[in-house]
Design an enzyme around this catalytic site. Structure first.
Site, mmCIF file in Angstrom:
data_model
loop_
_atom_site.group_PDB
_atom_site.id
_atom_site.type_symbol
_atom_site.label_atom_id
_atom_site.label_comp_id
_atom_site.label_asym_id
_atom_site.label_seq_id
_atom_site.Cartn_x
_atom_site.Cartn_y
_atom_site.Cartn_z
ATOM 1 N N HIS A 25 -1.279 62.083 44.477
ATOM 2 C CA HIS A 25 -0.817 62.528 45.789
ATOM 3 C C HIS A 25 0.661 62.215 45.937
ATOM 4 O O HIS A 25 1.309 61.787 44.980
ATOM 5 C CB HIS A 25 -1.682 61.928 46.907
ATOM 6 C CG HIS A 25 -1.854 60.446 46.816
ATOM 7 N ND1 HIS A 25 -0.952 59.553 47.342
ATOM 8 C CD2 HIS A 25 -2.819 59.699 46.235
ATOM 9 C CE1 HIS A 25 -1.360 58.319 47.101
ATOM 10 N NE2 HIS A 25 -2.493 58.379 46.431
ATOM 11 N N ALA A 26 1.228 62.453 47.110
ATOM 12 C CA ALA A 26 2.676 62.449 47.303
ATOM 13 C C ALA A 26 3.377 61.154 46.899
ATOM 14 O O ALA A 26 4.378 61.193 46.180
ATOM 15 C CB ALA A 26 3.003 62.788 48.758
#
Length: 96
Positions: A25-26
């Site tokens: 994820h980010a």
């Protein structure tokens, strides 16, 4: 931690496992990209979902590798070995 770096026709390669329950994820993608940007070598990230420029957070996110995905890092350039060792450490530190 010992990493098994090997030579391939495309450069040096390192196999890793993504130890994130929710996949990439980010925040970890940004961390990986920032670490990769420190090196002049071309660095590619390859998973079963595709291939991306490891220096680009958006490219890494586009792979959307799931939890515990197999990841191959390829580096080609004069600091390729150093880059793979560093990124291997980043991967090892990424755990939820």
């Amino acid at each position: 931690m010992a990493h098994s770096i090997r030579e391939t026709p495309r450069g040096l390669a390192l196999n890793l496992v993504l130890n994130l329950r929710g996949g990439l994820h980010a925040r970890p993608a940004a961390r990986l990209a920032k670490a990769a940007q420190r090196y002049s070598s071309e660095i590619r990230c390859i998973t079963e979902t595709g291939e991306a420029d490891a220096k680009s957070m958006l490219d890494l996110l586009s792979l959307a590798p799931p939890a515990h995905a197999q990841v191959l890092l390829l580096a080609n350039g004069e600091d390729a070995r150093e880059a793979l060792l560093d990124l291997g450490g980043v991967f090892a530190d990424m755990q939820e």
